[in-house]
Design a protein around this motif. Structure first.
Motif, PDB file in Angstrom:
ATOM      1  N   ASN A 193     -15.000  -0.831  -3.007  1.00 56.29           N
ATOM      2  CA  ASN A 193     -15.330  -1.856  -2.031  1.00 56.29           C
ATOM      3  C   ASN A 193     -14.870  -1.399  -0.655  1.00 56.29           C
ATOM      4  O   ASN A 193     -13.733  -0.954  -0.494  1.00 56.29           O
ATOM      5  CB  ASN A 193     -14.651  -3.182  -2.416  1.00 56.29           C
ATOM      6  CG  ASN A 193     -15.076  -4.336  -1.540  1.00 56.29           C
ATOM      7  OD1 ASN A 193     -14.995  -4.257  -0.320  1.00 56.29           O
ATOM      8  ND2 ASN A 193     -15.521  -5.422  -2.154  1.00 56.29           N
ATOM      9  N   GLU A 194     -15.725  -1.524   0.345  1.00 57.06           N
ATOM     10  CA  GLU A 194     -15.394  -1.015   1.671  1.00 57.06           C
ATOM     11  C   GLU A 194     -14.337  -1.840   2.393  1.00 57.06           C
ATOM     12  O   GLU A 194     -13.823  -1.416   3.429  1.00 57.06           O
ATOM     13  CB  GLU A 194     -16.659  -0.948   2.525  1.00 57.06           C
ATOM     14  CG  GLU A 194     -17.351  -2.278   2.728  1.00 57.06           C
ATOM     15  CD  GLU A 194     -18.681  -2.126   3.458  1.00 57.06           C
ATOM     16  OE1 GLU A 194     -19.056  -0.966   3.725  1.00 57.06           O
ATOM     17  OE2 GLU A 194     -19.324  -3.138   3.754  1.00 57.06           O
ATOM     18  N   TRP A 195     -13.978  -3.026   1.851  1.00 53.79           N
ATOM     19  CA  TRP A 195     -12.956  -3.863   2.471  1.00 53.79           C
ATOM     20  C   TRP A 195     -11.690  -3.981   1.620  1.00 53.79           C
ATOM     21  O   TRP A 195     -10.693  -4.536   2.081  1.00 53.79           O
ATOM     22  CB  TRP A 195     -13.496  -5.275   2.725  1.00 53.79           C
ATOM     23  CG  TRP A 195     -14.631  -5.330   3.691  1.00 53.79           C
ATOM     24  CD1 TRP A 195     -15.951  -5.551   3.408  1.00 53.79           C
ATOM     25  CD2 TRP A 195     -14.576  -5.149   5.109  1.00 53.79           C
ATOM     26  NE1 TRP A 195     -16.717  -5.524   4.544  1.00 53.79           N
ATOM     27  CE2 TRP A 195     -15.896  -5.281   5.613  1.00 53.79           C
ATOM     28  CE3 TRP A 195     -13.544  -4.886   6.010  1.00 53.79           C
ATOM     29  CZ2 TRP A 195     -16.196  -5.157   6.966  1.00 53.79           C
ATOM     30  CZ3 TRP A 195     -13.852  -4.766   7.358  1.00 53.79           C
ATOM     31  CH2 TRP A 195     -15.157  -4.905   7.824  1.00 53.79           C
ATOM     32  N   THR A 196     -11.708  -3.513   0.375  1.00 51.47           N
ATOM     33  CA  THR A 196     -10.603  -3.742  -0.561  1.00 51.47           C
ATOM     34  C   THR A 196      -9.852  -2.451  -0.854  1.00 51.47           C
ATOM     35  O   THR A 196     -10.457  -1.443  -1.218  1.00 51.47           O
ATOM     36  CB  THR A 196     -11.128  -4.335  -1.880  1.00 51.47           C
ATOM     37  OG1 THR A 196     -11.865  -5.528  -1.595  1.00 51.47           O
ATOM     38  CG2 THR A 196      -9.975  -4.665  -2.811  1.00 51.47           C
ATOM     39  N   GLY A 197      -8.527  -2.501  -0.706  1.00 53.11           N
ATOM     40  CA  GLY A 197      -7.692  -1.355  -1.029  1.00 53.11           C
ATOM     41  C   GLY A 197      -6.690  -1.704  -2.111  1.00 53.11           C
ATOM     42  O   GLY A 197      -6.710  -2.800  -2.676  1.00 53.11           O
ATOM     43  N   ALA A 198      -5.795  -0.774  -2.409  1.00 55.45           N
ATOM     44  CA  ALA A 198      -4.741  -0.993  -3.408  1.00 55.45           C
ATOM     45  C   ALA A 198      -3.419  -1.181  -2.681  1.00 55.45           C
ATOM     46  O   ALA A 198      -3.010  -0.337  -1.881  1.00 55.45           O
ATOM     47  CB  ALA A 198      -4.661   0.181  -4.369  1.00 55.45           C
ATOM     48  N   THR A 199      -2.751  -2.300  -2.975  1.00 55.69           N
ATOM     49  CA  THR A 199      -1.523  -2.646  -2.259  1.00 55.69           C
ATOM     50  C   THR A 199      -0.260  -2.439  -3.073  1.00 55.69           C
ATOM     51  O   THR A 199       0.835  -2.450  -2.526  1.00 55.69           O
ATOM     52  CB  THR A 199      -1.587  -4.102  -1.768  1.00 55.69           C
ATOM     53  OG1 THR A 199      -0.489  -4.352  -0.893  1.00 55.69           O
ATOM     54  CG2 THR A 199      -1.545  -5.089  -2.927  1.00 55.69           C
ATOM     55  N   ASP A 200      -0.390  -2.247  -4.401  1.00 57.18           N
ATOM     56  CA  ASP A 200       0.797  -1.982  -5.221  1.00 57.18           C
ATOM     57  C   ASP A 200       0.380  -1.252  -6.488  1.00 57.18           C
ATOM     58  O   ASP A 200      -0.787  -1.321  -6.917  1.00 57.18           O
ATOM     59  CB  ASP A 200       1.528  -3.273  -5.568  1.00 57.18           C
ATOM     60  CG  ASP A 200       3.029  -3.052  -5.761  1.00 57.18           C
ATOM     61  OD1 ASP A 200       3.456  -1.878  -5.825  1.00 57.18           O
ATOM     62  OD2 ASP A 200       3.773  -4.046  -5.844  1.00 57.18           O
ATOM     63  N   LEU A 201       1.354  -0.567  -7.094  1.00 56.08           N
ATOM     64  CA  LEU A 201       1.076   0.267  -8.261  1.00 56.08           C
ATOM     65  C   LEU A 201       2.345   0.375  -9.093  1.00 56.08           C
ATOM     66  O   LEU A 201       3.439   0.572  -8.553  1.00 56.08           O
ATOM     67  CB  LEU A 201       0.624   1.652  -7.791  1.00 56.08           C
ATOM     68  CG  LEU A 201       0.057   2.634  -8.805  1.00 56.08           C
ATOM     69  CD1 LEU A 201      -1.235   2.102  -9.428  1.00 56.08           C
ATOM     70  CD2 LEU A 201      -0.213   3.980  -8.125  1.00 56.08           C
ATOM     71  N   LEU A 202       2.197   0.226 -10.419  1.00 61.04           N
ATOM     72  CA  LEU A 202       3.325   0.326 -11.351  1.00 61.04           C
ATOM     73  C   LEU A 202       2.992   1.302 -12.462  1.00 61.04           C
ATOM     74  O   LEU A 202       1.825   1.500 -12.810  1.00 61.04           O
ATOM     75  CB  LEU A 202       3.626  -1.030 -12.000  1.00 61.04           C
ATOM     76  CG  LEU A 202       4.039  -2.216 -11.142  1.00 61.04           C
ATOM     77  CD1 LEU A 202       4.200  -3.446 -12.031  1.00 61.04           C
ATOM     78  CD2 LEU A 202       5.331  -1.924 -10.404  1.00 61.04           C
ATOM     79  N   ILE A 203       4.040   1.877 -13.054  1.00 63.12           N
ATOM     80  CA  ILE A 203       3.887   2.707 -14.240  1.00 63.12           C
ATOM     81  C   ILE A 203       4.844   2.205 -15.311  1.00 63.12           C
ATOM     82  O   ILE A 203       5.979   1.809 -15.013  1.00 63.12           O
ATOM     83  CB  ILE A 203       4.148   4.199 -13.910  1.00 63.12           C
ATOM     84  CG1 ILE A 203       3.772   5.089 -15.093  1.00 63.12           C
ATOM     85  CG2 ILE A 203       5.582   4.432 -13.462  1.00 63.12           C
ATOM     86  CD1 ILE A 203       3.747   6.569 -14.752  1.00 63.12           C
TER      87      ILE A 203
END
Length: 322
Positions: A193-203
């Motif tokens: 999506n051209e407006w949506t990014g990733a703001t957090d990430l867990l493992i």
């Protein structure tokens, strides 16, 4: 009486003249080269602290990413600090991570991950192989705001990056990216999506094949700010980030804003999510089955200037559910 006052006035004037003459004489004798300037404040000059990484074998060594002042290092638990990023093209940093397999390798994501109008942007992801003494830009130059970097616990060549993307425009490099060659090449594994990014990430600390990601639909113009939208969601991968499934059972059905994630060190099946909702409302949600279902635990939402700045969660390594 009058003569006494006049005499006192003359005496005072003479004394003042003598002091001025003496002051002039002293100033000529002072060597100002002996003085050194030092910064005495204000303390908030460098801006917000974006992230902190602590050396796994020496908890006196910290790396600190600052929203508007690069990366700093302390080797004495904060008593003194060394600037590490002054010679790089980007002054704004959003996250810092240490390679679990090689603590001399430091990763930095440039561009602070907030939604404020005065946020600084970056020019990609950086790697240092000598404890921060030198840096190399490893790509993702159009991401502008990098939220999180995770290095595989057993394989330094595998890295996952959560990239939020530009704030003031669409496009750029957004979503979750993965590298399997130490950062030489990157593949987008989540996000289109051209407006949506990733703001957090867990493992998952038990199984590096299991990851969780929070996406954020946000955009700012001169006149308005859109802090959420249909692209905001939580995703889970069970194959090292190659494929993702949206996990939403029990989560709000309305458009969500910024999301912060955390995973329990004591029981990694327990995942927490701080979610911003309409009109700065929101809540803290908890899943006891790896995101299969969610339960709202409270109405807590990040304070201060709002969740678009400080929507982050940390689970205590010492006590479960804290």
């Amino acid at each position: 009486m009058l003569s006494l006052v006049l005499a006192f006035g003359i005496t005072a004037q003479d004394a003042q003249a003598q002091r001025k003459k003496k002051a002039v004489t002293l100033s000529k004798d002072v060597n100002i080269n002996a003085f050194k300037f030092r910064n005495v404040g204000p303390a908030f000059l460098s801006g917000r602290i974006a992230d902190i990484a602590i050396h796994p074998d020496n908890d006196n060594h910290w790396y600190v990413a600052v929203g508007s002042a690069g990366v700093w290092k302390t080797e004495n638990a904060g008593t003194t600090w060394i600037p590490l990023f002054d010679n790089q093209k980007s002054y704004s940093t959003g996250c810092v991570s240490i390679d679990p397999s090689n603590a001399s390798t430091i990763w930095v994501g440039s561009g602070e991950n907030v939604g404020g109008r005065h946020v600084g942007y970056g020019d990609g992801i950086y790697r240092s192989d000598d404890d921060g003494k030198s840096w190399k830009n490893m790509g993702l130059n159009k991401s502008e705001h990098i939220s999180k970097i995770i290095v595989h616990p057993d394989n330094s060549n595998t890295i996952w990056v959560a990239a939020q993307g530009p704030l003031w425009s669409k496009g750029g490099e957004r979503g979750v990216y993965k590298s399997t060659d130490g950062g030489s090449n990157w593949k987008q594994v989540l996000g289109n999506n051209e407006w949506t990014g990733a703001t957090d990430l867990l493992i998952d600390p038990r199984n590096p094949q299991v990851l969780y990601a929070a996406t954020w639909d946000r955009h700012r113009t001169v006149a308005a700010y859109m802090g959420g939208g249909p692209g905001t969601a939580i995703y889970k991968s069970t194959d090292g980030g190659e494929n993702w499934s949206k996990i939403h059972n029990g989560l709000p059905r309305s458009n969500m804003g910024k999301i912060g994630l955390a995973i329990s060190p004591q029981n990694p099946d327990v995942v927490y999510a701080a979610i911003e909702l309409d009109r700065t409302k929101g809540g803290l949600f908890r899943s006891a089955n790896g995101g299969g279902s969610w339960t709202k635990m409270s109405n807590t939402v990040s304070g201060g200037t709002g969740p678009h700045y400080y929507q982050e969660l940390y689970a205590s390594p010492h006590k479960f559910d804290r």
